[in-house]
Design a protein around this motif. Structure first.
Motif, PDB file in Angstrom:
ATOM      1  N   ARG A  62      98.419   9.727 -38.394  1.00 52.91           N
ATOM      2  CA  ARG A  62      98.916   9.313 -37.017  1.00 52.91           C
ATOM      3  C   ARG A  62     100.764   9.111 -36.687  1.00 52.91           C
ATOM      4  N   TRP A 281      98.802   1.139 -37.366  1.00 59.07           N
ATOM      5  CA  TRP A 281      98.965   1.772 -35.419  1.00 59.07           C
ATOM      6  C   TRP A 281      98.173   1.129 -35.069  1.00 59.07           C
ATOM      7  N   LYS A 282      97.434   0.146 -35.330  1.00 58.81           N
ATOM      8  CA  LYS A 282      96.311  -0.226 -34.242  1.00 58.81           C
ATOM      9  C   LYS A 282      97.100  -1.279 -33.347  1.00 58.81           C
ATOM     10  N   SER A 285      99.254   1.395 -30.757  1.00 56.39           N
ATOM     11  CA  SER A 285      97.995   1.816 -30.368  1.00 56.39           C
ATOM     12  C   SER A 285      98.005   0.136 -29.243  1.00 56.39           C
ATOM     13  N   GLU A 287      95.176  -1.746 -29.957  1.00 53.46           N
ATOM     14  CA  GLU A 287      93.790  -2.342 -30.179  1.00 53.46           C
ATOM     15  C   GLU A 287      93.782  -2.850 -30.979  1.00 53.46           C
TER      16      GLU A 287
END
Length: 704
Positions: A62, A281-282, A285, A287
């Motif tokens: 990503r 990556w979370k 982002s 999240e």
């Protein structure tokens, strides 16, 4: 006895020496046992405020390949700081300048002056990350090595307080370091070693809290994140003041951590747990809710296959290196330690000395059986005790080294005991010269009291064999050649009997008598006799066929098998005596052998023997009244092979069953069989009887 005791003491000293020196093979075996404990009972995962921010394959897919720009790392730090984590530990070394920084790119791009000035005015990536580190609670890392390259000492922002002797002699030492950039070390709240010290097989079983570089005590990543998370400024290392055996505990803030003498922590691994990881990556982002990591220690590492930060743990599983740090932190925060206590070595050494001495003396005095039981009891007891200590109290005790020493002592003492008893048994072995069967010799060695005249009743089975036509063969060929053939024949016949645990009763010329269930009782003596007779027949038939093919008229072997009660024991006088069986059963077995020549068969087995055979492929011969007998004996012929000349068993049995009915029907049935199988001896026997007016299955033998 004295020499044996000295040998046992020598073995104990040798075992102690091996225990103290701990050769590599012994270490591997011990570690393998401790690993097996963890496979049987891994640590149960209980959530602790410890998370791994994982630069996994999905994050690389990503957000681009590694290494990421330092601005992205700075963003990660700031996001975690805003989430109010307790500490951020990097399982990554930032040893070089960011190759994606604007100034680094200017050296690669050919740009006009205006563009170069614009790019040159952009913030430096490393400076941005250093600024993020300076906002607090971040720990960078360095690695230690033995190759001598990179001699710079990592920066220190702590002090070490020692209680007792200096810990330096006990720590794992290194000669060089690869550190993060100086600005990062200066701005970060902590700086910890990322170096593991795996065992010889590459397995990470312990994680150090401190390591040594030259004469400096340096904390590892685990120690630094715990210190920073608590806002502590020093460490307290306590060493043993009495025995001077190494480090006992490490104090970090409010935590008092028991360690190995080398300042390590045994890792009690859990199975793989997904909740321990948060993909990087979370975080970017958004999240991941801030509440899920608030107050937690977060470690930034990678599980991506291409980045090669993979380790082997004690459960035999491959894991990211950062997970070893995380699992140790979980154990410390949860106060669930796995320890090999300082007294373990003393207990294990005491078992070797005391247990070895006790076992050695018992073996020298009583022999192998009782001492083997004691040895097994000791080994099982130590194994059960060690497992109990691990499963209930998290203690690592080694039953393996003491067990190996005890087994070695038992073997040595058993050999010595065996050698010392040989002289005592020599007179028995001289008496055994008159015996032939190995099982009889073995029995009387163990029961010398049976070397006396007399006998006792016992149920036994007997095989009698005889070689047809050997007397005439002696007249036709050279006697020496005939004797050589006979010896080879008898040697294999007797060897077959011995393989079935039979006892050689006697050899009379070319005839052999074998008995079963004497001297040693055999519950399956009938089955043994039956199986032995079949093997004897198979060999004798093959041997005769081979000699016949060479033009030597070597005869066929006749075999009789019978079971019943006899008197077995030693018979004779004071000068010489013989171990044998006496009784009508023996005579009947001999008669069954000789009756084969009248029946045309090769093997006859009585109903008494067949009653004890679980699987026997036979066909009935008839109820024979042997010469000199008044009572009929049901006799059978084993169906050894599927001969084309022999009637099928089902057809033969059907015809045989007619013998008790209409004689004409029986005659017709056997005439049909005789037409189809003219060489079947039993078919010919009953057909001739029926033609002579004899009905039924009773056959009275007029000759022996």
């Amino acid at each position: 006895m004295q020499l044996g005791l000295l040998a046992v003491i020598g073995a104990i000293l040798a075992g102690g020496f091996v225990y103290l020196t701990e050769p590599l093979p012994l270490q591997v075996l011990r570690n393998s046992l401790f690993d097996q404990y963890q496979r049987w009972q891994p640590r149960q995962y209980k959530p602790q405020p410890v998370k791994i921010i994982d630069v996994d394959d999905a994050s690389l897919a990503r957000m681009g390949q590694w290494p990421w720009p330092r601005t992205r790392i700075a963003e990660l730090i700031e996001r975690l700081q805003r989430a109010q984590v307790a500490a951020i530990g990097f399982d990554v070394i930032f040893a070089e300048l960011d190759r994606t920084a604007p100034k680094a790119m200017l050296n690669l791009w050919n740009l006009p002056p205006a563009a170069r000035n614009t790019i040159n005015s952009l913030p430096d990536h490393d400076a941005v990350m250093a600024e993020a580190l300076g906002k607090g609670r971040a720990i960078v890392g360095f690695s230690l090595d033995q190759d001598g390259a990179g001699s710079k000492l990592p920066s220190r922002s702590f002090s070490v307080v020692t209680l007792g002797e200096s810990p330096l002699p006990f720590l794992h030492g290194f000669s060089s370091a690869v550190t993060s950039l100086p600005d990062f070390e200066m701005k970060a709240s902590g700086n910890g070693a990322l170096t593991f010290v795996p065992d010889a097989d590459g397995v990470v079983r312990r994680v150090p809290l401190f390591l040594k570089l030259h004469d400096q005590v340096l904390p590892t990543l685990v120690s630094e994140v715990l210190r920073v998370a608590q806002g502590a400024s020093n460490y307290i290392i306590k060493t043993s003041q009495v025995e001077k055996t190494g480090i006992e505990t490490v104090g970090i803030g409010k935590l008092k951590i028991p360690t190995t003498p080398k300042g390590e922590l045994w890792v009690h691994y859990t199975p793989a747990v997904a909740d321990r990881y948060i993909p990087a990556w979370k975080i970017f982002s958004g999240e991941v809710p801030a509440e899920s990591v608030k107050g937690s220690i977060v470690l930034v590492g990678t599980s991506a296959q291409g980045l090669m930060d993979l380790r082997l743990n004690a459960r035999g599983e491959v894991m990211p290196g950062v997970e070893a740090h995380a699992q140790v932190l979980e154990q410390i925060l949860g106060a669930t330690y796995l320890e090999r206590p300082i007294w373990a070595g003393s207990i294990e050494a005491l078992v070797i000395v005391v247990g070895g001495l006790l076992l050695g003396i018992l073996t020298l005095v009583t022999g192998a059986i009782a001492s083997a039981g004691l040895a097994a009891l000791m080994v099982v007891g130590m194994s059960v005790g060690a497992w109990f200590a691990f499963s209930r109290h998290g203690l690592l005790l080694d039953p393996l080294t003491p067990s190996l020493c005890l087994i070695a002592i038992f073997i040595l003492a058993s050999v010595i005991h065996h050698l010392s008893t040989e002289q005592k048994q020599r007179w028995i072995k001289q008496a055994f010269a008159r015996y032939v069967s190995p099982n009889l010799v073995s029995y009387l060695v163990q029961h010398p009291d049976d070397l006396e005249l007399g006998g006792h009743r016992r149920q036994c089975s007997f095989i009698f064999t005889d070689l047809a036509g050997f007397t005439s063969l002696m007249e036709k060929i050279d006697p020496a050649e005939a004797v050589a053939m006979l010896n080879a024949y008898l040697d294999e016949m007797i060897a077959i009997a011995f393989r079935h645990q039979g006892t050689l009763d006697r050899i009379v010329g070319d005839a052999v008598a074998i008995m079963f269930s004497a001297p040693v009782t055999q519950a399956d003596h009938q089955q043994r006799a039956y199986d032995c007779a079949l093997d004897m027949h198979a060999f004798a038939s093959k041997y005769a066929a081979e000699l016949n093919a060479k033009g030597i008229p070597f005869g066929q072997t006749r075999i009789g098998i019978h079971s019943g009660e006899v008197i077995v024991g030693n018979f004779g006088g004071s000068t010489i005596f013989d171990y044998r069986a006496l009784g009508d059963t023996v005579n009947t077995a001999s008669r069954l052998e000789s009756v084969n020549k009248h029946l045309g068969t090769k093997v006859c087995i009585s109903e008494a023997t067949l009653a004890g055979c679980s699987q026997a492929d036979v066909r009935p011969v008839g109820r024979l009244v042997l010469k000199g007998k008044t009572q009929p004996l049901m006799v059978y012929q084993p169906c050894m092979t599927a001969l084309s000349s022999q009637a099928p068993v089902a057809e033969y049995v059907q015809a045989y069953s007619m013998l008790q009915g209409n004689a004409e029907d029986a005659l017709f049935a056997f005439e049909v069989l005789a037409t189809n199988y003219p060489e079947d001896p039993l078919v010919r026997l009953h057909l001739d009887r029926l033609k002579a007016g004899q009905a039924g299955e009773l056959i009275v033998m007029a000759e022996k």
